[in-house]
Design an enzyme around this catalytic site. Structure first.
Site, PDB file in Angstrom:
ATOM      1  N   THR A  83       0.830  -1.207   0.000  1.00 50.66           N
ATOM      2  CA  THR A  83       0.000   0.000   0.000  1.00 50.66           C
ATOM      3  C   THR A  83       0.859   1.249   0.000  1.00 50.66           C
ATOM      4  O   THR A  83       1.981   1.247   0.537  1.00 50.66           O
ATOM      5  CB  THR A  83      -0.918   0.017   1.238  1.00 50.66           C
TER       6      THR A  83
ATOM      7  N   GLU B 202       0.402   3.595   1.847  1.00 53.38           N
ATOM      8  CA  GLU B 202       0.553   4.016   3.246  1.00 53.38           C
ATOM      9  C   GLU B 202       1.928   3.662   3.800  1.00 53.38           C
ATOM     10  O   GLU B 202       2.341   4.204   4.831  1.00 53.38           O
ATOM     11  CB  GLU B 202      -0.539   3.381   4.109  1.00 53.38           C
TER      12      GLU B 202
ATOM     13  N   TYR C 216      -1.637   0.109  10.726  1.00 57.69           N
ATOM     14  CA  TYR C 216      -1.935  -0.585   9.476  1.00 57.69           C
ATOM     15  C   TYR C 216      -0.729  -0.547   8.542  1.00 57.69           C
ATOM     16  O   TYR C 216      -0.318  -1.575   7.987  1.00 57.69           O
ATOM     17  CB  TYR C 216      -3.144   0.066   8.795  1.00 57.69           C
TER      18      TYR C 216
ATOM     19  N   LYS D 230       1.643  -3.646   7.220  1.00 61.21           N
ATOM     20  CA  LYS D 230       1.833  -3.868   5.789  1.00 61.21           C
ATOM     21  C   LYS D 230       3.314  -3.797   5.407  1.00 61.21           C
ATOM     22  O   LYS D 230       3.758  -4.477   4.475  1.00 61.21           O
ATOM     23  CB  LYS D 230       1.035  -2.835   4.991  1.00 61.21           C
TER      24      LYS D 230
END
Length: 318
Positions: free
Chosen positions: A123, A125, A146, A150
């Site tokens: 991601t 992010e 999160y 990841k």
């Protein structure tokens, strides 16, 4: 006939990917948690063509048994606790599913389906507060539990690729949206509110940080990139995005404009919706994907917003 296993098949990406692979003649297996059985909306129209397997990436024994039984040609790991805001409230669970879950799946692939090609859903992010634009070589500075989970999954995929010779790729996907997006995501939240306000069913839309900027694309374009990564001669990691950046405010402005309304008359902000740490500006530099995969997006930012608003208007009119 190739066999593909998709974890998280009931989600936005999983459902579009399942459609895509079925069209290409794959036999498609989907891993679904028992508690997700009420969320089959995205795959109801193709469910009779799928092999649904119930299980959870938290259960190592089940993951191994599943890989041993199916022996897939391709594995797409899309399962995750993917709500960035909620990850601050459930950091341990997020890490277990989004991080360790990927590790369990990689280990099962290594032991029971070593010739399978593996895709890990990374991601944007991961980049967190790193300056834009971001590419495969940019510094990764996760700004949420999160993103940290990841990042662990991202690095474990690379490690399994190098240590065990797995064909394992990471797709570092920037924000990609569609009418199948969960209602807790800001783009779907805006589209739903626009429809309800237009119909006179509500008066205001409350959002958090209007200045957060993202690179937004259309989800079906992005699942196509996932598949393209696994068709290459050798595995690698790719940033996937449009290369354009737009703020939450711009998304709201465009969405309200689709129904002839001025967003300023309806949008208000509330500090309760702010995250403890914000990844302010995420914008892809997808040069590598365009050059090596031949991938490029087909839907513009304005086109994406219109697709989502039009879909909500149709859904709410039923």
């Amino acid at each position: 006939m190739k066999k593909a296993l998709i974890t998280g098949i009931t989600g936005q990406d999983g459902s579009y990917l399942a459609e895509f692979l079925l069209e290409k003649g794959y036999e498609v297996y989907g891993l679904v948690r028992r508690i997700s059985s009420h969320q089959f909306t995205n795959i109801n129209h193709i469910q009779d063509k799928l092999h649904i397997c119930y299980g959870d990436l938290e259960n190592e024994h089940h993951v191994c048994s599943l890989l041993d039984r199916i022996r897939p040609d391709e594995v797409y790991n899309l399962a995750a606790q993917s709500d960035v805001g909620i990850s601050f409230d459930t950091p341990e669970y997020t890490g277990n599913v989004s991080g360790l879950g990927a590790c369990r799946l990689l280990a099962a692939v290594k032991d029971f389906a070593k010739n399978a090609r593996y895709y890990q859903a990374s991601t944007s992010e991961l980049f967190g507060q790193a300056p834009p634009p971001q590419n495969e070589d940019s510094c990764m500075m996760p700004a949420s539990p999160y993103a940290a989970a990841k990042l662990y999954a991202h690095h474990m995929t690379r490690i399994y690729r190098q240590a065990y010779g797995l064909y394992a790729c990471c797709g570092i996907l920037f924000n990609h949206e569609s009418p199948r997006r969960g209602p807790n995501f800001v783009t779907r939240k805006i589209a739903m509110a626009v429809g309800e306000i237009k119909r006179g069913e509500r008066e205001k839309l409350t959002l958090g940080n209007l200045e957060a900027k993202r690179d937004w694309g259309y989800a079906p374009d992005y699942v196509r990139a996932m598949w393209m990564m696994l068709q290459q001669d050798s595995p690698d990691d790719y940033v996937i995005g449009t290369g354009e950046i737009h703020s939450v405010k711009e998304f709201a402005q465009e969405a309200f404009a689709c129904v002839g309304l001025d967003w300023k008359d309806y949008v208000e902000t509330d500090a309760r919706f702010l995250r403890p740490i914000e990844a302010h500006h995420l914008c892809a530099e997808p040069t590598k994907a365009r050059a090596r995969l031949g991938w490029k997006p087909t839907v513009t930012f304005k086109g994406l917003v219109k697709i989502m608003v039009d879909s909500e208007l149709k859904r709410q009119a039923r």
